[in-house]
Design a protein around this motif. Structure first.
Motif, PDB file in Angstrom:
ATOM      1  N   PHE A   1       3.592 130.413 138.168  1.00 33.36           N
ATOM      2  CA  PHE A   1       2.475 130.599 137.259  1.00 33.36           C
ATOM      3  C   PHE A   1       3.025 131.007 135.900  1.00 33.36           C
ATOM      4  O   PHE A   1       4.071 131.658 135.822  1.00 33.36           O
ATOM      5  N   ASN A   2       2.316 130.669 134.839  1.00 36.94           N
ATOM      6  CA  ASN A   2       2.783 130.979 133.483  1.00 36.94           C
ATOM      7  C   ASN A   2       2.606 132.435 133.098  1.00 36.94           C
ATOM      8  O   ASN A   2       3.233 132.897 132.146  1.00 36.94           O
ATOM      9  N   SER A   3       1.739 133.156 133.805  1.00 33.79           N
ATOM     10  CA  SER A   3       1.494 134.561 133.466  1.00 33.79           C
ATOM     11  C   SER A   3       1.042 135.313 134.713  1.00 33.79           C
ATOM     12  O   SER A   3       0.628 134.709 135.709  1.00 33.79           O
TER      13      SER A   3
ATOM     14  N   THR B   1      -9.344 133.277 143.160  1.00 28.21           N
ATOM     15  CA  THR B   1     -10.021 132.027 143.499  1.00 28.21           C
ATOM     16  C   THR B   1      -9.861 131.701 144.977  1.00 28.21           C
ATOM     17  O   THR B   1     -10.829 131.370 145.665  1.00 28.21           O
TER      18      THR B   1
ATOM     19  N   ASP C   1      -1.645 137.065 134.787  1.00 23.37           N
ATOM     20  CA  ASP C   1      -3.085 136.799 134.882  1.00 23.37           C
ATOM     21  C   ASP C   1      -3.368 135.487 135.616  1.00 23.37           C
ATOM     22  O   ASP C   1      -4.314 135.404 136.394  1.00 23.37           O
ATOM     23  N   ASP C   2      -2.549 134.464 135.377  1.00 24.86           N
ATOM     24  CA  ASP C   2      -2.732 133.189 136.082  1.00 24.86           C
ATOM     25  C   ASP C   2      -2.500 133.362 137.583  1.00 24.86           C
ATOM     26  O   ASP C   2      -3.224 132.797 138.402  1.00 24.86           O
TER      27      ASP C   2
ATOM     28  N   THR D   1       8.279 132.903 134.488  1.00 25.39           N
ATOM     29  CA  THR D   1       7.178 132.523 135.365  1.00 25.39           C
ATOM     30  C   THR D   1       6.981 133.584 136.439  1.00 25.39           C
ATOM     31  O   THR D   1       7.790 134.504 136.588  1.00 25.39           O
TER      32      THR D   1
ATOM     33  N   ALA E   1      -5.478 135.215 139.003  1.00 26.60           N
ATOM     34  CA  ALA E   1      -6.641 134.329 139.044  1.00 26.60           C
ATOM     35  C   ALA E   1      -6.561 133.394 140.247  1.00 26.60           C
ATOM     36  O   ALA E   1      -7.574 133.121 140.902  1.00 26.60           O
ATOM     37  N   ALA E   2      -5.355 132.917 140.573  1.00 26.10           N
ATOM     38  CA  ALA E   2      -5.192 132.049 141.740  1.00 26.10           C
ATOM     39  C   ALA E   2      -5.521 132.808 143.022  1.00 26.10           C
ATOM     40  O   ALA E   2      -6.179 132.270 143.922  1.00 26.10           O
TER      41      ALA E   2
END
Length: 78
Positions: A52-54, A64, A56-57, A31, A60-61
């Protein structure tokens, strides 16, 4: 800006002026955690920082929450 750091388990975050915004770090279990620094401590207040799982995740957070764009830089030379 997002730039991988030698070793492959950490990515440095900087703003467009080169100021430190923290790091995204890969941790045990595959993670990722966001660790804000500098001005990002205020900017990212209230943001979920992981896990986060990646990568990229995690990015992205950040995008956002900050309403910005994370741009990847090439890795540092050895």
């Amino acid at each position: 800006m997002v730039k991988p750091v030698a070793g492959g388990n950490e990515w440095r975050l900087t703003d467009l002026l080169g100021r430190s915004m923290g790091v995204v770090r890969a941790v045990e279990g595959g993670t990722f955690l966001v660790e804000p620094d500098g001005n990002a401590r205020v900017t990212m207040t209230g943001m979920r920082c992981g896990p986060f799982n990646s990568l990229d995740d995690a990015l992205a957070a950040i995008e956002t929450h900050t309403r910005g764009v994370c741009r990847r830089e090439p890795p540092e030379a050895p």
